[in-house]
Design an enzyme around this catalytic site. Structure first.
Site, PDB file in Angstrom:
ATOM      1  CG  ASN A 228      -6.720  -0.921   1.618  1.00 51.54           C
ATOM      2  OD1 ASN A 228      -6.008  -0.492   0.715  1.00 51.54           O
ATOM      3  ND2 ASN A 228      -6.227  -1.458   2.715  1.00 51.54           N
TER       4      ASN A 228
ATOM      5  CG  HIS B 100      -3.112   3.265   2.615  1.00 44.37           C
ATOM      6  ND1 HIS B 100      -3.548   3.011   1.332  1.00 44.37           N
ATOM      7  CD2 HIS B 100      -3.295   2.116   3.315  1.00 44.37           C
ATOM      8  CE1 HIS B 100      -3.960   1.751   1.266  1.00 44.37           C
ATOM      9  NE2 HIS B 100      -3.825   1.199   2.452  1.00 44.37           N
TER      10      HIS B 100
ATOM     11  CB  CYS C 172      -0.934   0.013   1.198  1.00 46.08           C
ATOM     12  SG  CYS C 172      -1.938  -1.454   1.305  1.00 46.08           S
TER      13      CYS C 172
HETATM   14  O1  UT7 Z   1      -3.795  -1.573   3.592  1.00 38.55           O
HETATM   15  C1  UT7 Z   1      -2.890  -2.094   4.525  1.00 38.55           C
HETATM   16  C2  UT7 Z   1      -3.279  -1.689   5.827  1.00 38.55           C
HETATM   17  N1  UT7 Z   1      -4.452  -2.416   6.293  1.00 38.55           N
HETATM   18  C3  UT7 Z   1      -5.053  -1.929   7.328  1.00 38.55           C
HETATM   19  O2  UT7 Z   1      -4.652  -0.897   7.770  1.00 38.55           O
HETATM   20  C4  UT7 Z   1      -6.184  -2.686   7.992  1.00 38.55           C
HETATM   21  C5  UT7 Z   1      -6.008  -2.574   9.480  1.00 38.55           C
HETATM   22  N2  UT7 Z   1      -6.978  -3.279  10.295  1.00 38.55           N
HETATM   23  C6  UT7 Z   1      -8.289  -2.926  10.349  1.00 38.55           C
HETATM   24  O3  UT7 Z   1      -8.707  -2.026   9.666  1.00 38.55           O
HETATM   25  C7  UT7 Z   1      -9.164  -3.638  11.340  1.00 38.55           C
HETATM   26  O4  UT7 Z   1      -8.385  -4.442  12.192  1.00 38.55           O
HETATM   27  C8  UT7 Z   1     -10.270  -4.495  10.687  1.00 38.55           C
HETATM   28  C9  UT7 Z   1     -11.305  -3.605  10.055  1.00 38.55           C
HETATM   29  C10 UT7 Z   1      -9.657  -5.412   9.629  1.00 38.55           C
HETATM   30  C11 UT7 Z   1     -10.975  -5.365  11.733  1.00 38.55           C
HETATM   31  O5  UT7 Z   1     -11.469  -4.558  12.782  1.00 38.55           O
HETATM   32  P1  UT7 Z   1     -11.266  -5.014  14.307  1.00 38.55           P
HETATM   33  O6  UT7 Z   1     -11.945  -4.019  15.136  1.00 38.55           O
HETATM   34  O7  UT7 Z   1      -9.778  -5.175  14.497  1.00 38.55           O
HETATM   35  O8  UT7 Z   1     -12.036  -6.377  14.351  1.00 38.55           O
HETATM   36  P2  UT7 Z   1     -11.503  -7.834  14.699  1.00 38.55           P
HETATM   37  O9  UT7 Z   1     -10.666  -8.378  13.593  1.00 38.55           O
HETATM   38  O10 UT7 Z   1     -10.897  -7.840  16.069  1.00 38.55           O
HETATM   39  O11 UT7 Z   1     -12.854  -8.630  14.772  1.00 38.55           O
HETATM   40  C12 UT7 Z   1     -13.825  -8.349  15.766  1.00 38.55           C
HETATM   41  C13 UT7 Z   1     -14.994  -9.307  15.568  1.00 38.55           C
HETATM   42  C14 UT7 Z   1     -14.573 -10.777  15.511  1.00 38.55           C
HETATM   43  O12 UT7 Z   1     -15.576 -11.536  16.158  1.00 38.55           O
HETATM   44  P3  UT7 Z   1     -15.379 -12.073  17.669  1.00 38.55           P
HETATM   45  O13 UT7 Z   1     -14.138 -12.917  17.601  1.00 38.55           O
HETATM   46  O14 UT7 Z   1     -15.174 -10.833  18.486  1.00 38.55           O
HETATM   47  O15 UT7 Z   1     -16.630 -12.797  17.928  1.00 38.55           O
HETATM   48  C15 UT7 Z   1     -14.603 -11.070  14.036  1.00 38.55           C
HETATM   49  O16 UT7 Z   1     -14.873 -12.437  13.764  1.00 38.55           O
HETATM   50  O17 UT7 Z   1     -15.650  -9.029  14.345  1.00 38.55           O
HETATM   51  C16 UT7 Z   1     -15.759 -10.215  13.562  1.00 38.55           C
HETATM   52  N3  UT7 Z   1     -15.695  -9.878  12.157  1.00 38.55           N
HETATM   53  C17 UT7 Z   1     -16.774  -9.544  11.438  1.00 38.55           C
HETATM   54  N4  UT7 Z   1     -18.063  -9.460  11.747  1.00 38.55           N
HETATM   55  C18 UT7 Z   1     -18.910  -9.082  10.780  1.00 38.55           C
HETATM   56  C19 UT7 Z   1     -14.577  -9.775  11.385  1.00 38.55           C
HETATM   57  N5  UT7 Z   1     -14.948  -9.387  10.136  1.00 38.55           N
HETATM   58  C20 UT7 Z   1     -16.290  -9.236  10.158  1.00 38.55           C
HETATM   59  C21 UT7 Z   1     -17.227  -8.855   9.184  1.00 38.55           C
HETATM   60  N6  UT7 Z   1     -18.514  -8.778   9.538  1.00 38.55           N
HETATM   61  N7  UT7 Z   1     -16.879  -8.525   7.930  1.00 38.55           N
END
Ligand code: UT7
Length: 335
Positions: free
Chosen positions: A290, A260, A120
């Site tokens: 993204n 970004h 990225c």
């Molecule tokens: O381009 C390169 C740079 N990339 C980035 O900068 C991305 C950086 N990371 C992020 O933007 C975030 O970490 C995410 C948006 C990818 C995820 O957000 P988060 O607040 O870190 O969520 P998480 O991965 O900790 O997931 C929280 C919960 C989980 O469920 P449990 O384990 O708490 O029951 C996931 O299974 O949300 C669940 N989950 C979803 N639920 C509904 C993960 N994806 C989804 C989804 N819809 N699409």
């Protein structure tokens, strides 16, 4: 390409262009594909929709369209382009470089062409490479492109990643500005100890394509979201501050920050930490998701065309991606 000439010419951006594919995939569409909701995607990421390329549309097709718009915007003749760099993680083919396909599509016969892989952050890396070529007097005009077809490396069965990405391309024409130096400073960094946190593990020489690699879904993006999030905020802020110091400006001098576009929460956290209000950030992640190396140049082109960036404005770019790689650039807008 000429012989080495006088050192340190100023470098200016004289034109920008972008291209987004026609098809739009909304959060509501995704609700029908994986177990997710518009509410989750919107609150966790700020993304509402993203563009998805047609099956027969490649990274170079999108890059060429963005490039032609940038060249037209710069008022240049295609024959004057001496170098084409395409920053991409989704090349048309493993060989040859996507930049060669772009060259053929736009007819830039005089250019030498290569790809640059810095995820990225790729566009900021490519811009700095082009700047150095021009500053050293090796060439006068470069075309720098970020082009990505993320939809072909996204695992459409993995809800934690498939909601995040979109397709598109952005481009900029960089030229010898003589005494005028639009690009003021640039900071690039990497940490190869963290390659495991964001990658596409299959399909390259480490895990070559095979039935097993495909069955294990390894040719698709894997990401440890939370770790990536923390590092993204930290490194984009640090790099931004270093680039500001090198430029002699402070954050208060900056009229527009182009980050970004990965996640609205990351952009808000950068705004808090770097000390610039959110209304000074150009944000389009809600409409495009993204787009990896295409995110920064598409945002730049939109900001220039809709008047958000005007002549004389100071602009700070910050980017972060797999590798990890990061970068920041300060530009005084001269176009
Ligand atoms: O381009 C390169 C740079 N990339 C980035 O900068 C991305 C950086 N990371 C992020 O933007 C975030 O970490 C995410 C948006 C990818 C995820 O957000 P988060 O607040 O870190 O969520 P998480 O991965 O900790 O997931 C929280 C919960 C989980 O469920 P449990 O384990 O708490 O029951 C996931 O299974 O949300 C669940 N989950 C979803 N639920 C509904 C993960 N994806 C989804 C989804 N819809 N699409």
């Amino acid at each position: 390409m000429s012989n080495y000439a006088a050192m340190n010419k100023g470098v200016v951006i004289t034109g920008t262009g972008s291209y987004l594919p026609e098809r739009i995939l909304t959060n509501q569409d995704l609700e029908k594909m994986v177990d997710t909701s518009d509410e989750w995607i919107s609150t966790r990421t700020g993304i509402k929709e993203r563009h998805i390329a047609a099956d027969n549309e490649s990274a170079s097709d999108m890059g060429a369209k963005a490039a032609l718009r940038a060249i037209e915007n710069a008022g240049k003749d295609i024959a004057s382009v001496e170098m084409i760099i395409v920053a991409t993680s989704t090349p048309d083919m493993l060989l040859p470089g996507t930049a060669c396909f772009v060259q053929e599509e736009i007819g830039a016969k005089k250019a030498f062409c290569f790809d640059l892989g810095a995820a990225c952050s790729g566009f900021l890396y490519a811009m700095e490479v082009a700047r150095q070529f021009i500053a050293q007097g090796t060439i006068n005009t470069a075309l720098v492109i970020g082009a990505e077809k993320m939809s072909c490396v996204v695992d459409w069965e993995d809800r934690s990643t498939c909601v995040l990405f979109g397709d598109g391309a952005g481009a900029a024409v960089l030229e010898n500005g003589g005494d005028v130096s639009g690009i003021k400073s640039s900071v690039l960094g990497s940490d190869g100890a963290l390659t495991d946190l964001l990658n596409i593990p299959g399909g390259g020489s480490r895990n070559p394509v095979s039935h097993r690699i495909i069955d294990e879904r390894l040719p698709f993006i894997k990401m440890e979201g939370k770790e990536v999030f923390k590092n993204a905020v930290r490194y984009m802020c640090d790099a931004g501050q270093q680039a500001l110091e090198r430029s002699g400006f402070t954050i208060d001098d900056i009229e527009c920050v182009i980050p970004h576009q990965a996640n609205m929460r990351i952009i808000s956290a950068i705004s808090d930490r770097i000390g610039a209000p959110l209304d000074r950030f150009y944000v389009n992640v809600d409409r495009v998701g993204n787009m990896s190396a295409a995110s920064v140049p598409v945002a730049l082109d939109e900001a220039v065309r809709n008047g958000r960036i005007k002549k004389g404005d100071k602009v700070l770019f910050v980017a972060f991606g797999g590798g990890f790689t990061w970068g920041a650039t300060v530009i005084e807008w001269t176009a």
